[in-house]
Design a protein around this motif. Structure first.
Motif, PDB file in Angstrom:
ATOM      1  N   ASP A   1     -11.216   1.195 -14.459  1.00 27.83           N
ATOM      2  CA  ASP A   1     -10.775   0.374 -13.333  1.00 27.83           C
ATOM      3  C   ASP A   1     -10.338   1.273 -12.182  1.00 27.83           C
ATOM      4  N   PRO A   2     -11.222   1.523 -11.202  1.00 29.84           N
ATOM      5  CA  PRO A   2     -10.871   2.425 -10.102  1.00 29.84           C
ATOM      6  C   PRO A   2      -9.710   1.916  -9.243  1.00 29.84           C
ATOM      7  N   LEU A   3      -9.445   0.622  -9.255  1.00 26.38           N
ATOM      8  CA  LEU A   3      -8.323   0.097  -8.474  1.00 26.38           C
ATOM      9  C   LEU A   3      -6.981   0.264  -9.190  1.00 26.38           C
ATOM     10  N   SER A   4      -7.012   0.773 -10.427  1.00 26.79           N
ATOM     11  CA  SER A   4      -5.772   0.926 -11.185  1.00 26.79           C
ATOM     12  C   SER A   4      -5.107   2.280 -10.961  1.00 26.79           C
ATOM     13  N   THR A   5      -5.658   3.116 -10.093  1.00 27.25           N
ATOM     14  CA  THR A   5      -5.062   4.429  -9.823  1.00 27.25           C
ATOM     15  C   THR A   5      -3.599   4.269  -9.440  1.00 27.25           C
ATOM     16  N   ASP A   6      -2.740   5.056 -10.058  1.00 26.07           N
ATOM     17  CA  ASP A   6      -1.301   4.973  -9.830  1.00 26.07           C
ATOM     18  C   ASP A   6      -0.946   5.597  -8.480  1.00 26.07           C
ATOM     19  N   CYS A   7      -0.440   4.780  -7.581  1.00 20.99           N
ATOM     20  CA  CYS A   7      -0.004   5.227  -6.249  1.00 20.99           C
ATOM     21  C   CYS A   7       1.511   5.086  -6.172  1.00 20.99           C
ATOM     22  N   GLY A   8       2.213   5.884  -6.946  1.00 18.08           N
ATOM     23  CA  GLY A   8       3.668   5.841  -6.942  1.00 18.08           C
ATOM     24  C   GLY A   8       4.238   4.576  -7.570  1.00 18.08           C
ATOM     25  N   GLY A   9       3.574   4.057  -8.588  1.00 15.40           N
ATOM     26  CA  GLY A   9       4.057   2.866  -9.275  1.00 15.40           C
ATOM     27  C   GLY A   9       3.347   1.595  -8.857  1.00 15.40           C
ATOM     28  N   ASP A  10       2.516   1.678  -7.840  1.00 19.93           N
ATOM     29  CA  ASP A  10       1.702   0.547  -7.394  1.00 19.93           C
ATOM     30  C   ASP A  10       0.240   0.941  -7.584  1.00 19.93           C
TER      31      ASP A  10
ATOM     32  N   CYS B   1       1.527  -1.903 -12.382  1.00 21.06           N
ATOM     33  CA  CYS B   1       1.786  -1.980 -10.949  1.00 21.06           C
ATOM     34  C   CYS B   1       3.031  -2.847 -10.717  1.00 21.06           C
ATOM     35  N   LYS B   2       3.936  -2.357  -9.872  1.00 18.47           N
ATOM     36  CA  LYS B   2       5.157  -3.104  -9.561  1.00 18.47           C
ATOM     37  C   LYS B   2       4.875  -4.346  -8.728  1.00 18.47           C
ATOM     38  N   LEU B   3       3.727  -4.384  -8.055  1.00 18.82           N
ATOM     39  CA  LEU B   3       3.412  -5.517  -7.184  1.00 18.82           C
ATOM     40  C   LEU B   3       2.633  -6.612  -7.906  1.00 18.82           C
ATOM     41  N   CYS B   4       1.579  -6.232  -8.653  1.00 22.86           N
ATOM     42  CA  CYS B   4       0.713  -7.253  -9.249  1.00 22.86           C
ATOM     43  C   CYS B   4       0.701  -7.244 -10.769  1.00 22.86           C
ATOM     44  N   GLY B   5       1.249  -6.208 -11.380  1.00 16.20           N
ATOM     45  CA  GLY B   5       1.288  -6.135 -12.834  1.00 16.20           C
ATOM     46  C   GLY B   5       0.060  -5.497 -13.478  1.00 16.20           C
ATOM     47  N   ARG B   6      -0.914  -5.044 -12.670  1.00 14.93           N
ATOM     48  CA  ARG B   6      -2.123  -4.409 -13.209  1.00 14.93           C
ATOM     49  C   ARG B   6      -1.732  -3.171 -14.004  1.00 14.93           C
ATOM     50  N   SER B   7      -2.380  -2.963 -15.135  1.00 15.89           N
ATOM     51  CA  SER B   7      -2.185  -1.757 -15.920  1.00 15.89           C
ATOM     52  C   SER B   7      -2.681  -0.565 -15.106  1.00 15.89           C
ATOM     53  N   LEU B   8      -1.870   0.484 -14.998  1.00 16.82           N
ATOM     54  CA  LEU B   8      -2.199   1.634 -14.156  1.00 16.82           C
ATOM     55  C   LEU B   8      -2.999   2.688 -14.915  1.00 16.82           C
ATOM     56  N   ASP B   9      -3.830   3.405 -14.156  1.00 14.01           N
ATOM     57  CA  ASP B   9      -4.618   4.540 -14.640  1.00 14.01           C
ATOM     58  C   ASP B   9      -5.562   4.171 -15.777  1.00 14.01           C
ATOM     59  N   GLU B  10      -6.182   3.000 -15.674  1.00 18.83           N
ATOM     60  CA  GLU B  10      -7.206   2.609 -16.640  1.00 18.83           C
ATOM     61  C   GLU B  10      -8.513   3.307 -16.276  1.00 18.83           C
TER      62      GLU B  10
ATOM     63  N   GLY C   1      -4.293  -0.419  -1.154  1.00 22.12           N
ATOM     64  CA  GLY C   1      -5.435  -0.521  -0.247  1.00 22.12           C
ATOM     65  C   GLY C   1      -5.375  -1.784   0.594  1.00 22.12           C
ATOM     66  N   GLU C   2      -4.977  -2.900  -0.038  1.00 23.40           N
ATOM     67  CA  GLU C   2      -4.843  -4.160   0.690  1.00 23.40           C
ATOM     68  C   GLU C   2      -3.766  -4.060   1.767  1.00 23.40           C
TER      69      GLU C   2
END
Length: 65
Positions: free
Chosen positions: A15-24, A3-12, A30-31
Motif C-alpha cells: 500500500d504506497p499510501l500507507s507510508t508513515d509521515c510522522g504518524g499520519d 494513521c492518526k487521521l484515518c486509522g490506515r495501517s502504516l508502512d504496509e 497528500g490530500e
C-alpha cells in the motif's frame, strides 16, 4: 501502528499510501497538501517573500532574539 487521521495501517508493503509521515499516512498528508495548494493565499504567486530584515533582527538564524 495506524494513521492518526484515518486509522490506515502504516508502512504496509503493498500500500504506497500507507507510508508513515510522522504518524499520519501519505494518503492523508497528500490530500491535505493538495488542499493547501488550492488555497489562493498559499499559492507561490500570491505569497510574500521572507523579509530579510526580520531574519537580521532574529539574529540571522530565524529565531526570535
Amino acid at each position: 501502528m495506524n494513521c492518526k487521521l484515518c486509522g490506515r495501517s502504516l508502512d504496509e508493503p503493498d500500500d504506497p499510501l500507507s507510508t508513515d509521515c510522522g504518524g499520519d499516512c501519505w494518503g492523508c498528508i497528500g490530500e491535505i497538501e493538495a488542499e493547501l495548494e488550492a488555497l489562493p493565499s498559499m499559492s507561490p504567486e500570491t505569497a510574500s517573500p521572507p523579509d530579510p530584515a526580520m531574519n537580521a533582527k532574529a539574529g540571522g538564524d530565524g529565531r526570535a532574539g
